[in-house]
Design a protein around this motif. Structure first.
Motif, PDB file in Angstrom:
ATOM      1  N   ASN A 128       0.841  -1.280   0.042  1.00 21.01           N
ATOM      2  CA  ASN A 128      -0.042  -0.046  -0.035  1.00 21.01           C
ATOM      3  C   ASN A 128       0.839   1.186  -0.069  1.00 21.01           C
ATOM      4  O   ASN A 128       0.745   2.264  -0.572  1.00 21.01           O
ATOM      5  CB  ASN A 128      -0.721   0.099   1.158  1.00 21.01           C
ATOM      6  CG  ASN A 128      -2.283  -1.007   1.162  1.00 21.01           C
ATOM      7  OD1 ASN A 128      -2.559  -1.300  -0.281  1.00 21.01           O
ATOM      8  ND2 ASN A 128      -2.677  -1.493   1.961  1.00 21.01           N
ATOM      9  N   GLU A 129       2.094   1.321   0.851  1.00 22.78           N
ATOM     10  CA  GLU A 129       2.935   2.497   0.726  1.00 22.78           C
ATOM     11  C   GLU A 129       3.322   2.778  -0.478  1.00 22.78           C
ATOM     12  O   GLU A 129       3.662   3.971  -0.797  1.00 22.78           O
ATOM     13  CB  GLU A 129       3.927   2.243   1.767  1.00 22.78           C
ATOM     14  CG  GLU A 129       4.882   1.070   1.635  1.00 22.78           C
ATOM     15  CD  GLU A 129       5.894   0.872   2.570  1.00 22.78           C
ATOM     16  OE1 GLU A 129       6.986   0.329   2.340  1.00 22.78           O
ATOM     17  OE2 GLU A 129       5.661   1.615   3.848  1.00 22.78           O
ATOM     18  N   ASP A 130       3.663   1.677  -1.369  1.00 21.71           N
ATOM     19  CA  ASP A 130       4.080   2.104  -2.845  1.00 21.71           C
ATOM     20  C   ASP A 130       2.950   2.305  -3.490  1.00 21.71           C
ATOM     21  O   ASP A 130       3.162   3.322  -4.270  1.00 21.71           O
ATOM     22  CB  ASP A 130       4.665   0.945  -3.466  1.00 21.71           C
ATOM     23  CG  ASP A 130       5.907   0.481  -2.549  1.00 21.71           C
ATOM     24  OD1 ASP A 130       6.681   1.382  -1.963  1.00 21.71           O
ATOM     25  OD2 ASP A 130       6.501  -0.782  -2.568  1.00 21.71           O
ATOM     26  N   VAL A 131       1.792   2.035  -3.361  1.00 17.90           N
ATOM     27  CA  VAL A 131       0.718   2.460  -4.324  1.00 17.90           C
ATOM     28  C   VAL A 131       0.362   3.859  -4.006  1.00 17.90           C
ATOM     29  O   VAL A 131       0.130   4.664  -5.017  1.00 17.90           O
ATOM     30  CB  VAL A 131      -0.454   1.590  -3.836  1.00 17.90           C
ATOM     31  CG1 VAL A 131      -1.838   2.154  -4.609  1.00 17.90           C
ATOM     32  CG2 VAL A 131      -0.370   0.078  -4.307  1.00 17.90           C
ATOM     33  N   TYR A 132       0.431   4.287  -2.792  1.00 18.95           N
ATOM     34  CA  TYR A 132       0.272   5.868  -2.532  1.00 18.95           C
ATOM     35  C   TYR A 132       1.228   6.661  -3.062  1.00 18.95           C
ATOM     36  O   TYR A 132       0.884   7.713  -3.214  1.00 18.95           O
ATOM     37  CB  TYR A 132      -0.012   5.900  -1.046  1.00 18.95           C
ATOM     38  CG  TYR A 132      -0.860   5.094  -0.163  1.00 18.95           C
ATOM     39  CD1 TYR A 132      -1.991   4.782  -0.917  1.00 18.95           C
ATOM     40  CD2 TYR A 132      -0.668   4.545   1.050  1.00 18.95           C
ATOM     41  CE1 TYR A 132      -2.783   3.667  -0.279  1.00 18.95           C
ATOM     42  CE2 TYR A 132      -1.765   3.786   1.713  1.00 18.95           C
ATOM     43  CZ  TYR A 132      -2.549   3.396   1.114  1.00 18.95           C
ATOM     44  OH  TYR A 132      -3.687   2.715   1.535  1.00 18.95           O
ATOM     45  N   ARG A 133       2.411   6.065  -3.357  1.00 20.93           N
ATOM     46  CA  ARG A 133       3.319   7.076  -4.283  1.00 20.93           C
ATOM     47  C   ARG A 133       3.103   7.082  -5.638  1.00 20.93           C
ATOM     48  O   ARG A 133       3.658   8.266  -6.228  1.00 20.93           O
ATOM     49  CB  ARG A 133       4.771   6.417  -4.037  1.00 20.93           C
ATOM     50  CG  ARG A 133       5.382   6.345  -2.697  1.00 20.93           C
ATOM     51  CD  ARG A 133       6.776   5.860  -2.668  1.00 20.93           C
ATOM     52  NE  ARG A 133       7.440   6.081  -1.394  1.00 20.93           N
ATOM     53  CZ  ARG A 133       7.498   5.075  -0.409  1.00 20.93           C
ATOM     54  NH1 ARG A 133       7.018   3.834  -0.646  1.00 20.93           N
ATOM     55  NH2 ARG A 133       8.155   5.513   0.747  1.00 20.93           N
ATOM     56  N   CYS A 134       2.145   6.372  -6.042  1.00 25.34           N
ATOM     57  CA  CYS A 134       1.934   6.461  -7.454  1.00 25.34           C
ATOM     58  C   CYS A 134       0.932   7.432  -7.789  1.00 25.34           C
ATOM     59  O   CYS A 134       0.038   8.031  -7.161  1.00 25.34           O
ATOM     60  CB  CYS A 134       1.184   5.205  -7.989  1.00 25.34           C
ATOM     61  SG  CYS A 134       2.344   3.622  -7.879  1.00 25.34           S
ATOM     62  N   HIS A 135       1.259   8.069  -9.104  1.00 25.52           N
ATOM     63  CA  HIS A 135       0.027   9.017  -9.597  1.00 25.52           C
ATOM     64  C   HIS A 135      -1.168   8.505 -10.197  1.00 25.52           C
ATOM     65  O   HIS A 135      -2.039   9.149 -10.242  1.00 25.52           O
ATOM     66  CB  HIS A 135       0.732  10.020 -10.767  1.00 25.52           C
ATOM     67  CG  HIS A 135       2.046  10.916 -10.394  1.00 25.52           C
ATOM     68  ND1 HIS A 135       3.207  10.252 -10.066  1.00 25.52           N
ATOM     69  CD2 HIS A 135       2.098  12.189  -9.905  1.00 25.52           C
ATOM     70  CE1 HIS A 135       4.011  11.303 -10.017  1.00 25.52           C
ATOM     71  NE2 HIS A 135       3.287  12.211  -9.614  1.00 25.52           N
ATOM     72  N   ALA A 136      -1.044   7.248 -10.524  1.00 25.19           N
ATOM     73  CA  ALA A 136      -2.240   6.359 -11.057  1.00 25.19           C
ATOM     74  C   ALA A 136      -1.782   4.985 -10.989  1.00 25.19           C
ATOM     75  O   ALA A 136      -0.650   4.688 -11.035  1.00 25.19           O
ATOM     76  CB  ALA A 136      -2.356   6.859 -12.372  1.00 25.19           C
ATOM     77  N   LEU A 137      -2.865   4.155 -11.101  1.00 28.55           N
ATOM     78  CA  LEU A 137      -2.817   2.722 -11.008  1.00 28.55           C
ATOM     79  C   LEU A 137      -3.175   2.153 -12.560  1.00 28.55           C
ATOM     80  O   LEU A 137      -4.160   2.737 -13.276  1.00 28.55           O
ATOM     81  CB  LEU A 137      -3.497   2.036 -10.110  1.00 28.55           C
ATOM     82  CG  LEU A 137      -2.911   2.016  -8.639  1.00 28.55           C
ATOM     83  CD1 LEU A 137      -3.934   1.356  -7.838  1.00 28.55           C
ATOM     84  CD2 LEU A 137      -1.429   1.842  -8.451  1.00 28.55           C
ATOM     85  N   LEU A 138      -2.357   1.149 -13.217  1.00 29.72           N
ATOM     86  CA  LEU A 138      -2.910   0.439 -14.432  1.00 29.72           C
ATOM     87  C   LEU A 138      -3.143  -0.821 -14.019  1.00 29.72           C
ATOM     88  O   LEU A 138      -2.596  -1.487 -13.130  1.00 29.72           O
ATOM     89  CB  LEU A 138      -1.773   0.403 -15.271  1.00 29.72           C
ATOM     90  CG  LEU A 138      -1.260   1.694 -15.858  1.00 29.72           C
ATOM     91  CD1 LEU A 138      -0.073   1.849 -16.631  1.00 29.72           C
ATOM     92  CD2 LEU A 138      -2.290   2.822 -16.446  1.00 29.72           C
ATOM     93  N   SER A 139      -4.454  -1.382 -14.406  1.00 31.81           N
ATOM     94  CA  SER A 139      -4.995  -2.624 -14.107  1.00 31.81           C
ATOM     95  C   SER A 139      -5.364  -3.299 -15.211  1.00 31.81           C
ATOM     96  O   SER A 139      -6.001  -2.858 -16.385  1.00 31.81           O
ATOM     97  CB  SER A 139      -6.182  -2.738 -13.289  1.00 31.81           C
ATOM     98  OG  SER A 139      -6.559  -3.834 -13.066  1.00 31.81           O
ATOM     99  N   ILE A 140      -4.773  -4.440 -15.714  1.00 29.38           N
ATOM    100  CA  ILE A 140      -4.906  -5.190 -16.901  1.00 29.38           C
ATOM    101  C   ILE A 140      -6.199  -5.828 -16.989  1.00 29.38           C
ATOM    102  O   ILE A 140      -6.398  -6.822 -15.922  1.00 29.38           O
ATOM    103  CB  ILE A 140      -3.668  -6.290 -17.171  1.00 29.38           C
ATOM    104  CG1 ILE A 140      -2.420  -5.579 -17.256  1.00 29.38           C
ATOM    105  CG2 ILE A 140      -3.798  -7.173 -18.319  1.00 29.38           C
ATOM    106  CD1 ILE A 140      -1.222  -6.376 -17.113  1.00 29.38           C
TER     107      ILE A 140
END
Length: 244
Positions: A128-140
């Motif tokens: 989660n802590e790495d997810v929160y650093r992202c500007h957006a998420l990509l889901s295949i």
């Protein structure tokens, strides 16, 4: 077209966090190279020798140069130099965090930006802590009943979609186009067939009518290749031998 001649080759970094399988690192390098990307960073991989191990090199299958350029860092922050936008990968959207899109929807909008594509470990994905650093998420998008992707496969899909968003590569023939037989070869074939058809009794030389001109037009339309001329002359020889 090769990666060295594409202006966007250095605008995409693939970041693998806590990878536990050496083969996946090699497969990721191969997936990157076939789409023209070379920038790979590993964050806290399980094995210190992952970039040089025999298993990694075997799975890389010719993409050793990507492994040779790769970096290993201790913190995700150390992998983000020069990255404008960090895009994480997730099987499903999180309850809290950045917006989530399919790669084909999200990547075209950042085609002109320098991005990092972030992949989590094989067992648990991104923390989660790495997810929160992202500007957006990509889901295949996957089948609802089974959405488990191998890390190397996920890298390949994202590399392909990123390449397409940058314009893609042209489909180019891997072999030289076949050589079309010249008019002299076609006429030689016709003469050979005429003799064979006479021996077979199919063609009456006293009353040939328009058989040979029609065959001539048929062969011209067919645009026979050299190898096909050889095959048809072989058939004519077999007819002559049977009719002796």
């Amino acid at each position: 077209m090769t990666s060295s001649c594409h202006p966007d080759v250095h605008s995409t970094r693939f970041i693998l966090v806590e990878t536990s399988q050496r083969g996946n690192v090699g497969a990721a390098a191969r997936a990157m190279k076939v789409m023209g990307f070379t920038d790979l960073v590993l964050v806290r991989p399980r094995f210190a020798d992952v970039l040089t191990h025999e298993e990694t090199l075997a799975f890389a299958s010719g993409a050793v140069d990507v492994l040779q350029r790769a970096r290993v860092v201790d913190r995700l922050e150390d992998a983000l130099d020069g990255v404008e936008l960090l895009l994480g990968t997730a099987m499903t959207p999180r309850d809290f965090g950045p917006p989530c899109q399919a790669p084909r929807d999200g990547l075209p909008g950042v085609a002109g930006r320098s991005i990092g594509l972030l992949f989590g470990c094989e067992r648990f994905g991104l923390a989660n802590e790495d997810v929160y650093r992202c500007h957006a998420l990509l889901s295949i998008p996957t089948a609802p009943e089974y959405g488990s992707l191998n890390l190397g496969q996920a890298v390949q899909l994202l590399a392909y979609e990123r390449r397409q968003s940058l314009g893609g590569f042209a489909v180019e023939a891997r072999t030289a186009p076949p050589r079309i037989a010249d008019a002299q070869a076609v006429q030689g074939l016709l003469a050979h067939w005429q003799g064979a058809l006479v021996k077979l009794g199919f063609l009456d030389p006293a009353a040939p009518k328009k058989l040979m001109p029609r065959l001539n037009q048929l062969l011209n339309r067919a645009q026979l290749q050299d190898e096909e001329i050889h095959i048809l002359r072989g058939v004519a020889r077999a007819i002559e031998q049977r009719c002796c």
